[in-house]
Motif scaffolding. Structure first.
Motif, PDB file in Angstrom:
ATOM      1  N   SER A 348       1.020  -1.163   0.048  1.00 33.72           N
ATOM      2  CA  SER A 348      -0.078   0.066   0.002  1.00 33.72           C
ATOM      3  C   SER A 348       1.010   1.199  -0.031  1.00 33.72           C
ATOM      4  CB  SER A 348      -0.872   0.042   1.208  1.00 33.72           C
ATOM      5  OG  SER A 348      -1.742  -1.077   1.129  1.00 33.72           O
ATOM      6  N   GLU A 349       0.626   2.117  -0.938  1.00 40.32           N
ATOM      7  CA  GLU A 349       1.568   3.107  -1.089  1.00 40.32           C
ATOM      8  C   GLU A 349       0.875   4.621  -1.043  1.00 40.32           C
ATOM      9  OE1 GLU A 349       4.262   0.679  -4.385  1.00 40.32           O
ATOM     10  OE2 GLU A 349       2.274   1.867  -5.169  1.00 40.32           O
ATOM     11  N   LEU A 350       1.753   5.506  -0.527  1.00 38.58           N
ATOM     12  CA  LEU A 350       1.222   6.857  -0.348  1.00 38.58           C
ATOM     13  C   LEU A 350       2.207   7.929  -1.074  1.00 38.58           C
ATOM     14  CD1 LEU A 350      -0.534   9.129   0.839  1.00 38.58           C
ATOM     15  CD2 LEU A 350       0.829   8.909   2.866  1.00 38.58           C
ATOM     16  N   ALA A 379       1.369  -4.440 -11.534  1.00 34.21           N
ATOM     17  CA  ALA A 379       2.809  -3.890 -11.450  1.00 34.21           C
ATOM     18  C   ALA A 379       2.845  -4.374 -10.042  1.00 34.21           C
ATOM     19  CB  ALA A 379       2.978  -2.684 -11.572  1.00 34.21           C
ATOM     20  N   GLY A 380       1.958  -5.041  -9.104  1.00 39.69           N
ATOM     21  CA  GLY A 380       2.432  -5.512  -7.885  1.00 39.69           C
ATOM     22  C   GLY A 380       1.892  -4.659  -6.647  1.00 39.69           C
ATOM     23  N   SER A 381       1.152  -3.693  -6.713  1.00 36.78           N
ATOM     24  CA  SER A 381       0.660  -2.863  -5.767  1.00 36.78           C
ATOM     25  C   SER A 381      -0.615  -3.294  -5.253  1.00 36.78           C
ATOM     26  CB  SER A 381       0.697  -1.410  -5.901  1.00 36.78           C
ATOM     27  OG  SER A 381       1.882  -0.977  -6.157  1.00 36.78           O
ATOM     28  N   ASP A 382      -1.102  -2.818  -3.908  1.00 29.36           N
ATOM     29  CA  ASP A 382      -2.558  -3.205  -3.408  1.00 29.36           C
ATOM     30  C   ASP A 382      -3.345  -1.951  -3.541  1.00 29.36           C
ATOM     31  OD1 ASP A 382      -1.833  -5.836  -2.993  1.00 29.36           O
ATOM     32  OD2 ASP A 382      -1.362  -5.352  -0.978  1.00 29.36           O
ATOM     33  N   LEU A 383      -2.804  -0.981  -2.820  1.00 25.98           N
ATOM     34  CA  LEU A 383      -3.550   0.407  -2.890  1.00 25.98           C
ATOM     35  C   LEU A 383      -2.545   1.449  -2.972  1.00 25.98           C
ATOM     36  CD1 LEU A 383      -5.606   0.206   0.375  1.00 25.98           C
ATOM     37  CD2 LEU A 383      -6.565   0.398  -1.659  1.00 25.98           C
ATOM     38  N   TYR A 384      -2.876   2.489  -3.763  1.00 27.55           N
ATOM     39  CA  TYR A 384      -1.808   3.713  -3.991  1.00 27.55           C
ATOM     40  C   TYR A 384      -2.780   4.974  -3.937  1.00 27.55           C
ATOM     41  CZ  TYR A 384       1.599   6.084  -6.626  1.00 27.55           C
ATOM     42  OH  TYR A 384       2.479   7.504  -6.885  1.00 27.55           O
ATOM     43  N   LEU A 385      -2.435   5.555  -2.789  1.00 29.42           N
ATOM     44  CA  LEU A 385      -3.111   6.911  -2.874  1.00 29.42           C
ATOM     45  C   LEU A 385      -2.197   8.156  -3.296  1.00 29.42           C
ATOM     46  CD1 LEU A 385      -5.564   8.639  -1.940  1.00 29.42           C
ATOM     47  CD2 LEU A 385      -4.438   8.638   0.469  1.00 29.42           C
ATOM     48  N   ARG A 386      -2.336   9.054  -4.253  1.00 29.07           N
ATOM     49  CA  ARG A 386      -1.875  10.059  -4.353  1.00 29.07           C
ATOM     50  C   ARG A 386      -2.616  11.281  -3.787  1.00 29.07           C
ATOM     51  NH1 ARG A 386      -1.547   7.316  -9.674  1.00 29.07           N
ATOM     52  NH2 ARG A 386       0.618   6.815 -10.327  1.00 29.07           N
ATOM     53  N   GLN A 399      -6.053   4.487  -6.350  1.00 30.43           N
ATOM     54  CA  GLN A 399      -6.020   3.139  -7.135  1.00 30.43           C
ATOM     55  C   GLN A 399      -6.048   1.919  -6.255  1.00 30.43           C
ATOM     56  OE1 GLN A 399      -3.810   4.897 -10.983  1.00 30.43           O
ATOM     57  NE2 GLN A 399      -2.463   3.296  -9.755  1.00 30.43           N
ATOM     58  N   ALA A 400      -6.759   1.068  -6.525  1.00 32.11           N
ATOM     59  CA  ALA A 400      -6.960  -0.164  -5.508  1.00 32.11           C
ATOM     60  C   ALA A 400      -7.312  -1.514  -6.311  1.00 32.11           C
ATOM     61  CB  ALA A 400      -8.054  -0.112  -4.427  1.00 32.11           C
ATOM     62  N   LEU A 401      -6.851  -2.512  -6.088  1.00 32.13           N
ATOM     63  CA  LEU A 401      -7.088  -3.962  -6.645  1.00 32.13           C
ATOM     64  C   LEU A 401      -8.369  -4.043  -6.148  1.00 32.13           C
ATOM     65  CD1 LEU A 401      -3.696  -6.060  -6.146  1.00 32.13           C
ATOM     66  CD2 LEU A 401      -4.559  -4.981  -7.975  1.00 32.13           C
TER      67      LEU A 401
END
Length: 542
Positions: A348-350, A379-386, A399-401
């Motif tokens: 999970s990325e921020l 690409a291997g991420s679960d959640l990505y909040l920009r 973005q979220a699976l």
């Protein structure tokens, strides 16, 4: 064409090259940076060609290619100055198709520089300049620097006067050479301790409920954006009251939102950070950013003011220990996975992005569903909040699976996140985590037992690729013995050598994917997925 200079990759490039190669070739454009570049009145195609040629001569990174099969480590190779390739297409020739081709075609890292240009014309008039950048060579700071220099060069060309640009003190090769003499053992010791305390996978319950059959199919994902003009003043008020940077406010908000979504109270994620200040060569035109581990422990139900204090501390610790080769941190995570006997996953990325002085272009809250991010999902991420901070508002883009958050959960996540921070703009409000979780309004999954990973069928004959994979891993990494029960990193394999492992496999008649090898899976299971390939494919990295 012989290189002028060469060096290992810069540390900030390690994450991006591994992520780029782990994605299927058709999805790699998700990491490209594309922009329609504004042009000054009177600008011609000749002005643009001259300006870009000047920049390629000035910055070695714009004429650098990458030998990912070099031993012992991948190398960046600087080519002699030459005019960059540029495509010119008229408005009558369907320029949108050409722009799409340039944007979506993967970069050939071994042969192609990191900049593509498309000049769109009408008759003898230049209408637009479209640029596509390889993220391996650019971060936001590098893009802003290049944009400012291109502005200055074009203005000078149009006015018929010389351009005054400051001299370039250092190049990417200089940065890589400096990093090669740096020993980040103290910082790596910090990350080793941080990794020991990580939960195994905060999204495990949702993954289990989704089931392995659904995950084996084509990944589904969702993307939405919520722009809240009032959130800018709210986050600045929270930051001012707590004497922290706005980025720390969002680290705290993301942690609480993850706690609400997962039902967990120890919530790690990866925070994108710039390492320019730590590099000692901050002006180099290259990528100096990667995501660092950032874990918050909320098990004692602290008030939000304390969550914010812990978030600010975590950000400081991450920055103090962040100038390390990214792959070394992921190798430590893999080693911890091997120690526990189960995969430690933090995906999970921020990312906090300062877009001021530009405007969010709305005076009221605006929620928008975006196109499904299927390439990102591979690409291997679960959640990505920009988090985009504008001059007059904040946009939250998630973005979220689907296996992690369905459409309803994505919308609730964004709206709950905004409500949480808006509430705390009032200095009299200081919700404890359990109260804040209720405010966010997400429903955590029911806890279920995580199934043990499937092993080979008892008595089944080993896949014929087993000895080839063991030999390739041993050869490339200088290992005497490779146990196929181990994952690639646990067996002693270095992540940056994965392209060479794939080449060595091809020499033996087998092909696979970098992502499978980089994952904390037993090499035996990876070998079972390998496919025969003709020997003529050996040694190629694309």
């Amino acid at each position: 064409m012989p290189p002028v200079r060469s060096a290992n990759l810069c540390w900030g490039q390690h994450h991006h090259v591994l992520r780029y190669l782990a994605a299927p070739a058709a999805s790699r454009h998700e990491a490209h940076i594309a922009t329609s570049y504004p042009l000054p009145p009177g600008c011609t195609t000749e002005h643009v060609r001259a300006a870009l040629t000047h920049l390629v001569r000035r910055h070695e990174g714009l004429r650098t290619v990458y030998d990912l099969n070099a031993a012992p480590w991948p190398r960046q190779l600087v080519r002699p100055p030459a005019p960059p390739p540029m495509v010119e297409v008229s408005v009558e020739q369907d320029p949108a198709a050409e722009v799409r081709r340039l944007t979506e075609t993967p970069f050939d890292l071994a042969a192609e520089g990191p900049l593509r240009a498309c000049l769109i014309t009408s008759g003898d008039q230049l209408r637009r300049l479209h640029l596509v950048f390889n993220h391996l060579a650019f971060d936001d700071v590098a893009l802003d620097q290049l944009s400012a220099e291109l502005d200055a060069l074009l203005a000078a060309r149009v006015a018929g006067r010389p351009a005054a640009l400051p001299p370039v003190a250092d190049q990417p090769v200089d940065l890589a050479t400096r990093e090669a003499g740096t020993h980040p053992e103290t910082a790596l010791a910090h990350w080793r301790e941080e990794i020991r305390a990580l939960p195994t996978d905060i999204h495990a319950a949702r993954r289990t409920a989704t089931g392995t059959a659904a995950r084996a199919a084509e990944p589904a994902a969702h993307s939405a954006s919520l722009t809240v003009p009032g959130l800018l003043a709210a986050t600045r008020a929270i930051a001012a009251n707590a004497h922290v940077w706005p980025a720390a406010v969002h680290v705290a908000g993301y942690a609480v939102a993850l706690a609400a979504h997962t039902g967990r109270r120890r919530v790690p994620h990866r925070l994108y950070t710039s390492q320019r200040a730590a590099s000692a060569l901050p002006s180099v035109l290259t990528c100096m950013s990667h995501p660092l581990l950032c874990a918050l422990d909320l098990t004692d139900d602290p008030p939000f003011s304390e969550v914010l204090r812990r978030a600010a501390t975590r950000v400081r610790q991450a920055m103090a220990n962040g100038h390390v080769p990214f792959d070394r941190i992921d190798e430590l995570v893999a080693a911890e996975s091997a120690r526990r006997g189960q995969s430690v996953r933090v995906a999970s990325e921020l990312n906090f992005l300062d877009n001021a002085p530009r405007s969010c272009r709305t005076g009221r809250d605006r929620f928008v569903w975006n196109a499904a991010p299927l390439d990102w999902a591979r690409a291997g991420s679960d959640l990505y909040l920009r988090v985009y901070e504008w001059s007059d508002g904040v946009t939250l883009a998630l973005q979220a699976l689907d296996e992690i958050a369905d459409r309803a959960a994505v919308e609730r996540f964004l709206r709950g996140y905004a409500a949480l921070l808006t509430a705390h703009a009032d200095p009299t409000v200081d919700l404890r985590v359990e109260e804040a979780v209720r405010l966010v309004g997400l429903t955590p999954p029911a806890e279920t037992a995580t199934p043990a990973p499937a092993d080979a069928t008892p008595g089944a004959a080993p896949h014929p690729a087993h000895p080839a994979l063991a030999a390739a891993v041993a050869e490339v990494n200088g290992l005497d013995l490779v146990d196929l029960a181990d994952s690639y990193p646990a067996a002693g394999g270095r992540l940056l050598r994965l392209p060479r492992v794939l080449a060595a496999l091809a020499d033996r008649g087998w092909t696979g994917t970098l992502g499978d090898l980089a994952a904390p899976r037993p090499l035996r299971a990876v070998a079972d997925t390998l496919r025969p390939c003709p020997p003529s494919n050996s040694g190629r990295t694309r």
